[in-house]
Design an enzyme around this catalytic site. Structure first.
Site, PDB file in Angstrom:
ATOM      1  N   ARG A 170       0.842  -1.195   0.000  1.00 36.23           N
ATOM      2  CA  ARG A 170       0.000   0.000   0.000  1.00 36.23           C
ATOM      3  C   ARG A 170       0.878   1.246   0.000  1.00 36.23           C
ATOM      4  NH1 ARG A 170      -2.031  -3.632   3.887  1.00 36.23           N
ATOM      5  NH2 ARG A 170      -4.157  -4.391   3.471  1.00 36.23           N
ATOM      6  N   LYS A 194      -1.868  -2.761   8.061  1.00 35.91           N
ATOM      7  CA  LYS A 194      -3.027  -2.357   8.844  1.00 35.91           C
ATOM      8  C   LYS A 194      -3.043  -3.092  10.170  1.00 35.91           C
ATOM      9  CE  LYS A 194      -6.163  -1.034   5.095  1.00 35.91           C
ATOM     10  NZ  LYS A 194      -7.477  -1.284   4.457  1.00 35.91           N
ATOM     11  N   HIS A 265      -2.823   2.543  -5.585  1.00 37.93           N
ATOM     12  CA  HIS A 265      -3.604   1.340  -5.304  1.00 37.93           C
ATOM     13  C   HIS A 265      -3.850   0.554  -6.590  1.00 37.93           C
ATOM     14  CE1 HIS A 265      -5.436  -0.614  -1.905  1.00 37.93           C
ATOM     15  NE2 HIS A 265      -6.468  -0.974  -2.646  1.00 37.93           N
ATOM     16  N   ARG A 268      -1.102  -1.749  -6.967  1.00 38.85           N
ATOM     17  CA  ARG A 268      -1.295  -2.889  -6.062  1.00 38.85           C
ATOM     18  C   ARG A 268      -2.237  -3.909  -6.711  1.00 38.85           C
ATOM     19  NH1 ARG A 268      -1.358  -4.448  -0.571  1.00 38.85           N
ATOM     20  NH2 ARG A 268      -3.390  -5.006   0.314  1.00 38.85           N
ATOM     21  N   HIS A 291      -3.818  -9.120   3.323  1.00 37.14           N
ATOM     22  CA  HIS A 291      -5.265  -9.161   3.526  1.00 37.14           C
ATOM     23  C   HIS A 291      -5.594 -10.026   4.728  1.00 37.14           C
ATOM     24  CE1 HIS A 291      -6.180  -8.181  -0.988  1.00 37.14           C
ATOM     25  NE2 HIS A 291      -6.003  -7.101  -0.255  1.00 37.14           N
ATOM     26  N   TYR A 300      -9.494 -10.687  -7.097  1.00 34.09           N
ATOM     27  CA  TYR A 300      -8.502 -10.695  -8.168  1.00 34.09           C
ATOM     28  C   TYR A 300      -8.676 -11.893  -9.091  1.00 34.09           C
ATOM     29  CZ  TYR A 300      -6.436  -6.977  -5.496  1.00 34.09           C
ATOM     30  OH  TYR A 300      -6.255  -5.799  -4.825  1.00 34.09           O
TER      31      TYR A 300
END
Length: 319
Positions: A170, A194, A265, A268, A291, A300
Site C-alpha cells: 500500500r 493495517k 492502489h 497494487r 489481507h 482478483y
C-alpha cells in the site's frame, strides 16, 4: 495529553449530542485509538458513522444509549438512502454501527446488541482496473527515461514505482518504510500494515537495482539533518508523503498510451492480478498483500477471469 483529550471532547460535543451520547462517543474513540490501535483515518470514519446514527437517534428523542432499538437503526439507514448515499457507503456505515453496538453490549453500556440483526445492502463489487504487463513495462521504462539525467528525484521516482509494482504494498506502507526495512541481500522488505501487523514481502531484481541507485546516489543528495531513517525522501529532505506518490503515479501513467488513470492502489491491483495470472495461488497473494480475509483477495480471480474473457472475445473468430 490532557489538553488533547479536552480538545477532542469539545469536537465531539459540537454536533449538539445529548451529554450521555457525547460521553459514550468519547469512550469509543479512546477504545478505537488505544485498544484497537486503528489509524487516525479509520478512527475518523468510524466516529463519523456512529455520530450520524446518534444524531439521528437524538432527533427522534433518544437521550440514552439503552433507548436505541433496531427500528432506530433501520430508520437511520433508510434516511441514508433517501439522501442518495451510495450502496457501498450505506453498507460501510451499517458495518460501523454493528461494530459500535457490539462494543456497547460487550462493555455493559447496553443490555443487548441491537445492531446484531441490522442488515445492509450488498455492495456492488466492481472489478479494479489493472495494467497489462506491457503497460506496466512502459510505465517503468518511461520513468527510467525521465531519470536518465541522474536527478535525485528521478532516481527516487523509479525506485518508488518499481517497488510498488514489484511488491504490491500500500502507498501508506511504502511511505512508512525506513532504510533498515530493506534486506537487499534476500531482496525482501519488512512492511508494517493495517493494525500494525508486520509482514515480509519479496521484490525482484529490477526493483533492487532501482533501490540501489536511489540509495547510492539519490537519497544522499536529498538527505538533511531531519531526514531520519526514512527510505524515501521528498524534495526538501523529509519523509515522502502519500500525496506526492499519488501525483507521481498519475503523472507517469499519462506517459503510457491507453493506460487507465489510476493511483498507487491501482499498481497494487496490477501486482496481484499479474501474480495470479502467472500461477501464484490465492493464499500466497493474500500473504503478500496483507489481507486479513481470503475473501478480499478473491476479487482478483474475477479480474483475471474477466481479462481472459476479454482476450478470448478479441481473439477467437467465433467468440
Amino acid at each position: 495529553m490532557a489538553g488533547r483529550d479536552e480538545d477532542e471532547q469539545r469536537e465531539l460535543d459540537e454536533p449538539g449530542l445529548p451529554e450521555p451520547f457525547a460521553r459514550v462517543l468519547g469512550d469509543y474513540e479512546r477504545h478505537l485509538r488505544s485498544e484497537r490501535d486503528l489509524t487516525a483515518h479509520t478512527v475518523r470514519a468510524y466516529l463519523g458513522d456512529v455520530t450520524s446514527l446518534l444524531e439521528h437517534a437524538a432527533a427522534l428523542g433518544h437521550v440514552e444509549l439503552d433507548q436505541l432499538q433496531l427500528r432506530t437503526l433501520r430508520s437511520w439507514l433508510a434516511r441514508q438512502q433517501t439522501l442518495g448515499r451510495a450502496r457501498t457507503t450505506i453498507a460501510r456505515r451499517a458495518t460501523a454501527v454493528r461494530v459500535f453496538t457490539a462494543w456497547a453490549r460487550r462493555t455493559g453500556r447496553t443490555a443487548e446488541d441491537v445492531g446484531a440483526s441490522l442488515g445492509s445492502p450488498k455492495a456492488h463489487r466492481t472489478l479494479p482496473a489493472a495494467l497489462s504487463a506491457e503497460q506496466a513495462r512502459l510505465l517503468l521504462d518511461a520513468a527510467a527515461e525521465r531519470a536518465d539525467d541522474g536527478s535525485p528525484v528521478g532516481l527516487r521516482d523509479v525506485a518508488v514505482l518499481e517497488l510498488l509494482y514489484a511488491s504490491g504494498i500500500r502507498v501508506g506502507e511504502l511511505c512508512g518504510l525506513d532504510v533498515d526495512d530493506l534486506d537487499r541481500e534476500r531482496r525482501v522488505v519488512r512492511v508494517l500494515g493495517k493494525g500494525r501487523k508486520e509482514r515480509t514481502v519479496p521484490y525482484g531484481l529490477p526493483a533492487d537495482r532501482a533501490l540501489g541507485r536511489w540509495l547510492g546516489a539519490g537519497r544522499p543528495a536529498l538527505a538533511v539533518s531531519g531526514s531520519g531513517a526514512a527510505l524515501f525522501l521528498g524534495a526538501r529532505g523529509g519523509r515522502v508523503d502519500q500525496r506526492a506518490v499519488r501525483t507521481l503515479v498519475h503523472a507517469r501513467l499519462a506517459d503510457v498510451p491507453h493506460a487507465p488513470d489510476m493511483g498507487p492502489h491501482g499498481l497494487r491491483h496490477t501486482a496481484a492480478t499479474h501474480l495470479l495470472e502467472g500461477g501464484a495461488d490465492l493464499r500466497t497473494v493474500q500473504e503478500l498483500l496483507g489481507h486479513a480475509s481470503l475473501a478480499t483477495t478473491q476479487i482478483y480471480t474475477h479480474v483475471s477471469s474477466e481479462r481472459l474473457r476479454s482476450a478470448y472475445r478479441l481473439a477467437h473468430p467465433r467468440a
